[in-house]
Design a protein around this motif. Structure first.
Motif, PDB file in Angstrom:
ATOM      1  N   PHE A  53       0.842  -1.198   0.000  1.00 35.73           N
ATOM      2  CA  PHE A  53       0.000   0.000   0.000  1.00 35.73           C
ATOM      3  C   PHE A  53       0.876   1.246   0.000  1.00 35.73           C
ATOM      4  CE2 PHE A  53      -2.589   3.351   1.815  1.00 35.73           C
ATOM      5  CZ  PHE A  53      -3.785   3.205   1.116  1.00 35.73           C
ATOM      6  N   ALA A  54       1.897   1.256   0.849  1.00 31.58           N
ATOM      7  CA  ALA A  54       2.789   2.414   0.912  1.00 31.58           C
ATOM      8  C   ALA A  54       3.504   2.637  -0.420  1.00 31.58           C
ATOM      9  CB  ALA A  54       3.800   2.227   2.033  1.00 31.58           C
ATOM     10  N   LYS A  55       3.854   1.541  -1.102  1.00 35.36           N
ATOM     11  CA  LYS A  55       4.569   1.649  -2.372  1.00 35.36           C
ATOM     12  C   LYS A  55       3.650   2.060  -3.526  1.00 35.36           C
ATOM     13  CE  LYS A  55       7.386  -1.022  -5.547  1.00 35.36           C
ATOM     14  NZ  LYS A  55       6.848  -1.658  -6.695  1.00 35.36           N
ATOM     15  N   CYS A  56       2.442   1.497  -3.541  1.00 32.83           N
ATOM     16  CA  CYS A  56       1.588   1.636  -4.721  1.00 32.83           C
ATOM     17  C   CYS A  56       0.556   2.762  -4.636  1.00 32.83           C
ATOM     18  CB  CYS A  56       0.854   0.320  -4.983  1.00 32.83           C
ATOM     19  SG  CYS A  56       1.961  -1.034  -5.409  1.00 32.83           S
ATOM     20  N   VAL A  57       0.143   3.104  -3.454  1.00 32.79           N
ATOM     21  CA  VAL A  57      -0.901   4.122  -3.308  1.00 32.79           C
ATOM     22  C   VAL A  57      -0.248   5.386  -2.759  1.00 32.79           C
ATOM     23  CG1 VAL A  57      -3.156   4.666  -2.321  1.00 32.79           C
ATOM     24  CG2 VAL A  57      -2.585   2.301  -2.884  1.00 32.79           C
ATOM     25  N   THR A  58       0.192   6.242  -3.678  1.00 31.37           N
ATOM     26  CA  THR A  58       0.911   7.447  -3.273  1.00 31.37           C
ATOM     27  C   THR A  58      -0.028   8.582  -2.882  1.00 31.37           C
ATOM     28  OG1 THR A  58       1.079   8.093  -5.597  1.00 31.37           O
ATOM     29  CG2 THR A  58       2.947   6.892  -4.649  1.00 31.37           C
ATOM     30  N   LYS A  59      -1.206   8.601  -3.463  1.00 34.59           N
ATOM     31  CA  LYS A  59      -2.198   9.630  -3.138  1.00 34.59           C
ATOM     32  C   LYS A  59      -3.521   8.941  -2.813  1.00 34.59           C
ATOM     33  CE  LYS A  59      -0.115  13.078  -6.113  1.00 34.59           C
ATOM     34  NZ  LYS A  59      -0.261  13.932  -7.295  1.00 34.59           N
ATOM     35  N   PRO A  60      -3.713   8.539  -1.541  1.00 33.90           N
ATOM     36  CA  PRO A  60      -4.951   7.824  -1.164  1.00 33.90           C
ATOM     37  C   PRO A  60      -6.195   8.660  -1.462  1.00 33.90           C
ATOM     38  CG  PRO A  60      -3.349   7.742   0.617  1.00 33.90           C
ATOM     39  CD  PRO A  60      -2.822   8.699  -0.406  1.00 33.90           C
ATOM     40  N   SER A  61      -7.214   7.976  -1.955  1.00 34.37           N
ATOM     41  CA  SER A  61      -8.512   8.610  -2.196  1.00 34.37           C
ATOM     42  C   SER A  61      -9.589   7.586  -1.878  1.00 34.37           C
ATOM     43  CB  SER A  61      -8.607   9.085  -3.646  1.00 34.37           C
ATOM     44  OG  SER A  61      -8.580   7.989  -4.530  1.00 34.37           O
ATOM     45  N   THR A  62     -10.778   7.833  -2.309  1.00 32.50           N
ATOM     46  CA  THR A  62     -11.893   6.944  -1.983  1.00 32.50           C
ATOM     47  C   THR A  62     -11.899   5.656  -2.792  1.00 32.50           C
ATOM     48  OG1 THR A  62     -13.307   8.127  -3.533  1.00 32.50           O
ATOM     49  CG2 THR A  62     -13.360   8.849  -1.237  1.00 32.50           C
ATOM     50  N   SER A  63     -11.139   5.624  -3.880  1.00 41.15           N
ATOM     51  CA  SER A  63     -11.062   4.399  -4.685  1.00 41.15           C
ATOM     52  C   SER A  63      -9.656   4.263  -5.280  1.00 41.15           C
ATOM     53  CB  SER A  63     -12.108   4.421  -5.805  1.00 41.15           C
ATOM     54  OG  SER A  63     -11.844   5.495  -6.690  1.00 41.15           O
ATOM     55  N   LEU A  64      -9.360   3.049  -5.741  1.00 42.89           N
ATOM     56  CA  LEU A  64      -8.067   2.785  -6.347  1.00 42.89           C
ATOM     57  C   LEU A  64      -8.143   2.948  -7.856  1.00 42.89           C
ATOM     58  CD1 LEU A  64      -7.081  -0.476  -4.439  1.00 42.89           C
ATOM     59  CD2 LEU A  64      -6.164   1.803  -4.053  1.00 42.89           C
ATOM     60  N   SER A  65      -7.092   3.514  -8.421  1.00 42.26           N
ATOM     61  CA  SER A  65      -7.021   3.594  -9.878  1.00 42.26           C
ATOM     62  C   SER A  65      -6.610   2.222 -10.408  1.00 42.26           C
ATOM     63  CB  SER A  65      -5.994   4.650 -10.302  1.00 42.26           C
ATOM     64  OG  SER A  65      -4.691   4.219  -9.971  1.00 42.26           O
TER      65      SER A  65
END
Length: 103
Positions: A53-65
């Motif tokens: 998660f730390a590596k792949c989700v750099t800008k957390p939001s309500t859904s994943l791209s």
């Protein structure tokens, strides 16, 4: 005479036969091994999720791209592949050491 646990004093007929005692001991040991394996698996998944998660989700939001989903999937797959290689190698090493110790 009564014991503090409510039963009568121990006698030779109250003691469990050694086979029964050994069977219960093995059952408890197997249960503990299973619990440890489950705890280790849960820890692996939690650490993997945190790191990926730390590596792949750099800008957390309500859904994943879609790129984040792909990155998470690949990251998790890599961790699991590495874990499997390490655990198989470790198990083979333990088996080899046990066999060498028996000779």
């Amino acid at each position: 005479m009564s014991s503090i646990f409510g039963g009568s004093g121990s006698s030779s007929t109250d003691a469990a036969p050694p086979k029964d005692l050994n069977a219960r001991k093995e059952a408890v040991m197997a249960s503990v091994r299973n619990e440890l394996a489950l705890a280790n698996a849960q820890e692996l998944i939690n650490k993997t999720n945190d790191k990926c998660f730390a590596k792949c989700v750099t800008k957390p939001s309500t859904s994943l791209s879609s790129s984040e989903e792909t990155c998470l999937s690949r990251c998790f797959d890599r961790y699991m592949e590495a874990f499997n290689i390490i655990s198989h190698t470790y198990a083979a090493r333990l088996t080899k050491e046990r066999l060498e110790g028996q000779v």
